[in-house]
Motif scaffolding. Structure first.
Motif, PDB file in Angstrom:
ATOM      1  N   UNK A   1       0.811  -1.212   0.000  1.00 36.04           N
ATOM      2  CA  UNK A   1       0.000   0.000   0.000  1.00 36.04           C
ATOM      3  C   UNK A   1       0.849   1.268   0.000  1.00 36.04           C
ATOM      4  N   UNK A   2       0.650   2.189  -0.976  1.00 35.58           N
ATOM      5  CA  UNK A   2       1.372   3.465  -0.948  1.00 35.58           C
ATOM      6  C   UNK A   2       1.059   4.220   0.338  1.00 35.58           C
ATOM      7  N   UNK A   3       2.111   4.652   1.031  1.00 30.39           N
ATOM      8  CA  UNK A   3       1.932   5.269   2.345  1.00 30.39           C
ATOM      9  C   UNK A   3       2.948   6.385   2.554  1.00 30.39           C
ATOM     10  N   UNK A   4       2.577   7.352   3.407  1.00 28.39           N
ATOM     11  CA  UNK A   4       3.537   8.358   3.838  1.00 28.39           C
ATOM     12  C   UNK A   4       4.635   7.659   4.631  1.00 28.39           C
ATOM     13  N   UNK A   5       5.891   8.042   4.374  1.00 22.08           N
ATOM     14  CA  UNK A   5       6.989   7.300   4.981  1.00 22.08           C
ATOM     15  C   UNK A   5       8.280   8.097   5.014  1.00 22.08           C
ATOM     16  N   UNK A   6       9.188   7.632   5.861  1.00 23.53           N
ATOM     17  CA  UNK A   6      10.589   8.060   5.881  1.00 23.53           C
ATOM     18  C   UNK A   6      11.403   6.787   5.795  1.00 23.53           C
ATOM     19  N   UNK A   7      12.114   6.602   4.687  1.00 22.08           N
ATOM     20  CA  UNK A   7      12.779   5.330   4.425  1.00 22.08           C
ATOM     21  C   UNK A   7      14.251   5.540   4.110  1.00 22.08           C
ATOM     22  N   UNK A   8      15.092   4.709   4.714  1.00 23.48           N
ATOM     23  CA  UNK A   8      16.530   4.725   4.441  1.00 23.48           C
ATOM     24  C   UNK A   8      16.903   3.491   3.637  1.00 23.48           C
ATOM     25  N   UNK A   9      17.720   3.696   2.593  1.00 25.49           N
ATOM     26  CA  UNK A   9      18.246   2.599   1.779  1.00 25.49           C
ATOM     27  C   UNK A   9      19.762   2.640   1.784  1.00 25.49           C
ATOM     28  N   UNK A  10      20.364   1.495   1.985  1.00 24.46           N
ATOM     29  CA  UNK A  10      21.821   1.409   1.990  1.00 24.46           C
ATOM     30  C   UNK A  10      22.343   1.510   0.558  1.00 24.46           C
ATOM     31  N   UNK A  11      23.630   1.823   0.396  1.00 23.06           N
ATOM     32  CA  UNK A  11      24.236   1.680  -0.932  1.00 23.06           C
ATOM     33  C   UNK A  11      24.255   0.207  -1.334  1.00 23.06           C
ATOM     34  N   UNK A  12      24.558  -0.049  -2.586  1.00 23.85           N
ATOM     35  CA  UNK A  12      24.699  -1.421  -3.071  1.00 23.85           C
ATOM     36  C   UNK A  12      25.972  -2.006  -2.467  1.00 23.85           C
ATOM     37  N   UNK A  13      25.823  -3.032  -1.640  1.00 25.87           N
ATOM     38  CA  UNK A  13      26.945  -3.669  -0.959  1.00 25.87           C
ATOM     39  C   UNK A  13      27.207  -5.029  -1.593  1.00 25.87           C
ATOM     40  N   UNK A  14      27.907  -5.001  -2.723  1.00 26.69           N
ATOM     41  CA  UNK A  14      28.226  -6.235  -3.461  1.00 26.69           C
ATOM     42  C   UNK A  14      26.976  -7.042  -3.782  1.00 26.69           C
TER      43      UNK A  14
END
Length: 373
Positions: free
Chosen positions: A175-188
């Motif tokens: 479900x599309x939702x209001x959010x604060x999301x962290x994504x890491x860099x590509x780690x291998x």
């Protein structure tokens, strides 16, 4: 480290992968791009997705056959993307507008339009932070990596409504939702996304307490093993909602693996959840007794411009309307070129109620065309 490419939305990534495209340049049309004396780049681009299907529906339970001209599983969409380098950061943003054509006779000139993505991003060496509205992380890869994403799928909840793909027949909707999301860099090949999202009132009460946000996360791993392209993922959600008389704890776990070599692709995914309806998480009256689990298995083979897909999915739900639902799909996608697809699909959907009696039995033929840029 500067990132000069706008972040592709989950939809754009899915469309890119499903259409055989490679690279962000083919996933959107760049309308504006400039580079300063310091090498900092500013760009603005647009992407679009348009589709229409002729749908013949055989409702065996009600002995009713209908013919419709409507959209497929994905609505028609136009998205706008912005990116600007500022020092060591790249600031970005995306807004996408999703329009149905299924209401053409109910609202001839006033079609329903919704906004499922409206967010900003901050990219740097640390990874990425997203703020705004976007698809959830739970069940995200389950749906975006569905082999019939660009097709029609199961018929949905009513003949005049949207089709459901494999929602309620293999996975739940992110479900599309209001959010604060962290994504890491590509780690291998390994990536992790963790977010806090707007919690749902799942007690059904006018006044409810959600003292903590909804937590969602997804871990993915991708690798090319001597020509074998492998993607695996696991995702989940957790939240609580409490009223004066009821407390509902909602949890969900999704998972899957997809492998491709030469023209052959095999995929398997599944989920299990509590405190939802087995379809999507929204405000509503649920209980801890609402339990669901399901799986989806698919195989496809690509030969030249043609891709044949075989798909089977099930969802078993307790106290959520149906006890057992399943959908079998056979689909053929033909690439006229990189921006135009033709689709032919046959779906067999069945649903049983809590008593084990057949509640729905619908066979669907869908013939359509997809234009994307």
């Amino acid at each position: 480290m500067k990132n000069n490419n706008f972040r592709l939305s989950g939809l754009a990534i899915a469309l890119t992968a499903m259409s055989g495209m490679s690279g962000g340049a083919n996933a959107a049309l760049e309308l504006y791009s400039t580079e300063g004396t310091d090498g900092a780049k500013t760009s603005f681009s647009v992407d679009g997705y348009f589709n229409t299907f002729y749908v013949n529906r055989d409702d065996k339970q009600n002995d009713l056959r209908t013919s419709d001209v409507k959209m497929g599983f994905l609505p028609n969409t136009i998205g706008f993307n912005f990116s600007k380098d500022v020092g060591d950061l790249t600031l970005g943003g995306r807004s996408s507008f999703w329009a149905t054509i299924n209401d053409s006779l109910n609202n001839p000139t006033d079609t329903a339009i919704d906004v499922r993505q409206f967010y900003a991003t901050v990219d740097g060496d640390f990874g990425q932070v997203l703020i705004g509205k976007d698809f959830g992380l739970y069940s995200r890869s389950n749906i975006f990596l569905d082999e019939i994403l660009l097709g029609f799928g199961s018929p949905g909840l009513n003949p005049n409504g949207v089709s459901f793909g494999n929602i309620r027949a293999g996975y739940e909707y992110p479900t599309p939702s209001a959010q604060i999301t962290y994504r890491t860099p590509d780690l291998s090949g390994f990536k992790l996304a963790v977010g806090v999202l707007e919690p749902a009132n799942t007690t059904g009460a006018a006044q409810s307490e959600e003292s903590a946000p909804r937590l969602e996360a997804e871990a993915t791993y991708s690798a090319d093993l001597n020509g074998l392209n492998l993607t695996a993922w696991v995702n989940g959600l957790q939240q609580s909602s409490e009223s004066a008389t009821t407390e509902v704890d909602t949890t969900g776990v999704g998972y899957g693996v997809k492998a491709s070599i030469a023209g052959l692709t095999l995929a398997a995914s599944g989920f299990t959840s509590e405190g939802t309806n087995g379809i999507l998480l929204v405000n509503g009256a649920f209980s801890d007794d609402n339990e669901a689990d399901g799986f989806l298995v698919q195989g496809s083979y690509t030969l030249g411009a043609n891709r044949l897909v075989l798909s089977y999915g099930e969802t078993d739900a307790v106290d959520a309307g149906y006890l057992d639902t399943e959908n079998t799909s056979i689909a053929l996608f033909h690439d006229v070129n990189s921006n135009l697809k033709l689709v032919g699909e046959y779906n067999m959907y069945e649903g049983e109620n809590a008593a084990g009696a057949t509640a729905e039995e619908v066979d669907t033929i869908a013939l359509g065309a997809v234009v994307l840029f």
